[in-house]
Motif scaffolding. Structure first.
Motif, short mmCIF file in Angstrom:
data_model
loop_
_atom_site.label_atom_id
_atom_site.label_comp_id
_atom_site.label_asym_id
_atom_site.label_seq_id
_atom_site.Cartn_x
_atom_site.Cartn_y
_atom_site.Cartn_z
N ASN A 111 35.87 37.50 43.87
CA ASN A 111 35.89 37.63 45.33
C ASN A 111 35.83 36.22 45.92
N ARG A 162 45.08 36.01 48.44
CA ARG A 162 45.41 37.38 48.88
C ARG A 162 46.72 37.83 48.24
N ASP A 222 40.27 39.88 46.43
CA ASP A 222 39.52 40.05 47.67
C ASP A 222 39.15 38.67 48.17
N LYS A 278 28.77 40.70 48.22
CA LYS A 278 30.10 40.61 47.63
C LYS A 278 30.62 39.18 47.51
#
Ligand code: MSP
Length: 535
Positions: free
Chosen positions: A7, A40, A45, A259
């Motif tokens: 992430n 992306r 993410d 996250k």
């Protein structure tokens, strides 16, 4: 594609509101945008953060000069930085302001954590302070009575809270050693290590404890301590660095924070200018270690732009304003651009030309000189004459006289495509690695090889000779290379790249489709000029 689970959290510095946006701000922000768009495109993410740094003595003084309250002043100037994100076509997911409640809450929580864990104590600060840098300097760091950055310094003696930075010397050095990619480029990493070691250029022996509160002005977040005799505000750099957490709602331990910061898959990257590396690569990790929080994964320090070889400064009056430059490029079109279609988006085209130049002209990490003639030369040579011309002549012939065919058995074409695939795969690695200029160089080489291939195989002659099958093979080979070029350029020049993909009638393609071939019979749109020439 690997590590799909990562992430990515990509942050620019937050910009001081004492100034109008200039090329330095545009540069760091676009770098973050390129990386965010690429991640992306690769299916990760991704979260991209930018914003404004609104506290501190520098901002307070600027507000006073304009007879405004600091808050009014911040509201006014922060808008200019927000507008810059729109002008530059940035895809930031958030825009943080340090005067927002969510930020103040996180800073207070962070301070308390440092305090609870015993890393804050009250004492007296006596030494030099440069308001322009919002930084403390030791006597032996001064050069001719000024900060090493050239900023004026003032003598301060005031009660202050201190952070026990000295306790982190060994831990920091060990961390740098165990994480060799933490600070990039390598030359900067070496500078940081020698600073932390107390190398002879700093002559300080070990790391000094850091003053982290001020009492001589009040525009900042209050220290959460009712017992202090004097009113302290939190040092603006401690306040500012915490923005990276507060934008994820660290104060509420939100899912976002988990996250993009706390999870093992989180991959926070801070992109900063070389002048503020010490704050990010020394103080920030030490603060985080003290608070027992995870550290970011990478800090990349880029170089500085000069104007005609001269350092850019307000006092020299040679500041480069991105808006002015973008307008200047717009005025350099032969207007209307010949062959440009109705609805041609000049504004976005111009922004992409500007983005392209900044990341093509110099290696990210090195200093570079901004020059309008160089910009015109590069755009015309590389985008207009190389990629634009390739796109125009190939797609026009396919649209008017040919069709997309199966090229799998076509030997000469396979060789060209193999070469392009190697260049583009390597470009992708380089851009992921923040070597933007080297990555773009590969893309240009790919386009040059395709132009050469067209010259050598002259599809226009094949057409005259009635060799339509061969002509289609040549043209479809190049169309496949154009697809790769358009896709991999997308993070750098999003509008131009999407316009190319529109012509190819490819929508929402992702990086994993980079090397798939156009299928036989695939229809393309009527070609129109995408890359107008600059005069
Ligand atoms: N507010 C701090 C950052 C806090 S981050 C937690 C700050 N703000 S700033 O507005 O002064 O500038 C920021 C960025 O602009 C820095 O990354 C700096 O390196 C960059 N640049 C300023 N002038 C520059 C050039 N001439 N060229 C390239 N970048 C330059 O520092």
């Amino acid at each position: 594609m690997k590590n799909l689970s990562k992430n990515f959290y990509i942050t620019s510095p937050i910009y001081y509101v004492n100034d109008s946006p200039h090329i330095g701000h545009a540069y760091t922000s676009i770098a973050c945008d390129i990386l965010a768009r690429l991640k992306r495109l690769q299916g990760f993410d991704t979260r991209f953060l930018t914003g404004t740094d609104e506290h501190g003595q520098k901002v307070q003084r600027s507000a006073e000069k304009l007879n405004k309250t600091p808050q009014e002043f911040c509201d006014l100037i922060s808008k200019n930085f927000f507008a810059l994100t729109e002008l530059l076509n940035l895809t930031n997911d958030d825009f943080i302001r340090t005067t927002e409640a969510r930020h103040q809450k996180s800073v207070v929580k962070f301070w308390k954590k440092l305090e609870e864990r015993g890393f804050i104590y009250l004492s007296v600060y006596e030494g030099w302070y440069a308001v322009r840098d919002e930084a403390f300097y030791a006597q032996d760091e001064l050069i001719d009575g000024k900060a090493p950055t050239g900023a004026d310094v003032e003598w301060h003696k005031e009660e202050s809270y201190f952070f026990k930075l000295s306790a982190f010397q060994d831990q920091l050095l060990k961390f740098y050693e165990q994480n060799p990619d933490f600070i990039e480029p390598e030359s900067r990493r070496n500078e940081v290590i020698s600073f932390v070691r107390g190398g002879k250029e700093y002559q300080q022996g070990a790391l000094q404890d850091l003053s982290i509160s001020r009492t001589s002005f009040n525009w900042g977040i209050k220290v959460p301590d009712e017992n202090a005799k004097t009113k302290h505000v939190i040092y603006v750099w401690l306040d500012a660095l915490v923005n990276y957490l507060s934008a994820l709602d660290y104060a509420d331990d939100a899912a976002l924070y988990q996250k993009f910061w706390a999870d093992e898959n989180a991959f926070p990257i801070h992109i900063v200018g070389k002048d503020i590396l010490r704050f990010h690569a020394v103080y920030w990790p030490a603060f985080l270690m003290a608070a027992d929080l995870p550290l970011p994964k990478k800090i990349f320090a880029h170089g500085w732009w000069t104007n005609q070889g001269q350092k850019i400064s307000k006092s020299l009056g040679n500041v480069i304003d991105p808006k002015t430059e973008i307008n200047w490029i717009a005025e350099s079109f032969t207007w209307p651009p010949s062959g440009a279609p109705q609805g041609f988006n000049a504004a976005k085209t111009v922004v992409d030309y500007f983005r392209y130049f900044l990341f093509r002209e110099v290696a990210f990490g090195s200093d570079g000189n901004y020059s309008r003639p160089n910009l015109v030369q590069r755009i015309n040579a590389e985008l207009v004459n190389n990629i634009g011309n390739l796109c125009q002549r190939t797609l026009s012939m396919i649209f008017k006289n040919g069709e997309i065919v199966d090229v799998s058995g076509y030997q000469a074409g396979s060789e060209l495509l193999k070469k392009c695939e190697e260049l583009i795969a390597d470009a992708l690695i380089k851009i992921n690695d923040l070597q933007f200029e080297a990555g773009i160089q590969n893309i240009i080489s790919c386009a040059s090889s395709c132009n050469l291939f067209l010259e050598q195989n002259a599809p226009w002659n094949l057409k005259k000779l009635g060799k339509v099958t061969e002509m289609n093979l040549v043209l479809t080979t190049v169309a496949n290379a154009l697809k790769m070029i358009a896709l991999v350029l997308q993070p750098v020049v999003p509008h131009l790249s999407l316009s190319m993909l529109d012509l190819l009638q490819l929508k929402e393609v992702r990086a994993d489709q980079l090397f798939t071939r156009l299928s036989a019979g695939h229809k393309i749109a009527e070609p129109k000029v995408i890359f107008p020439k600059l005069a």
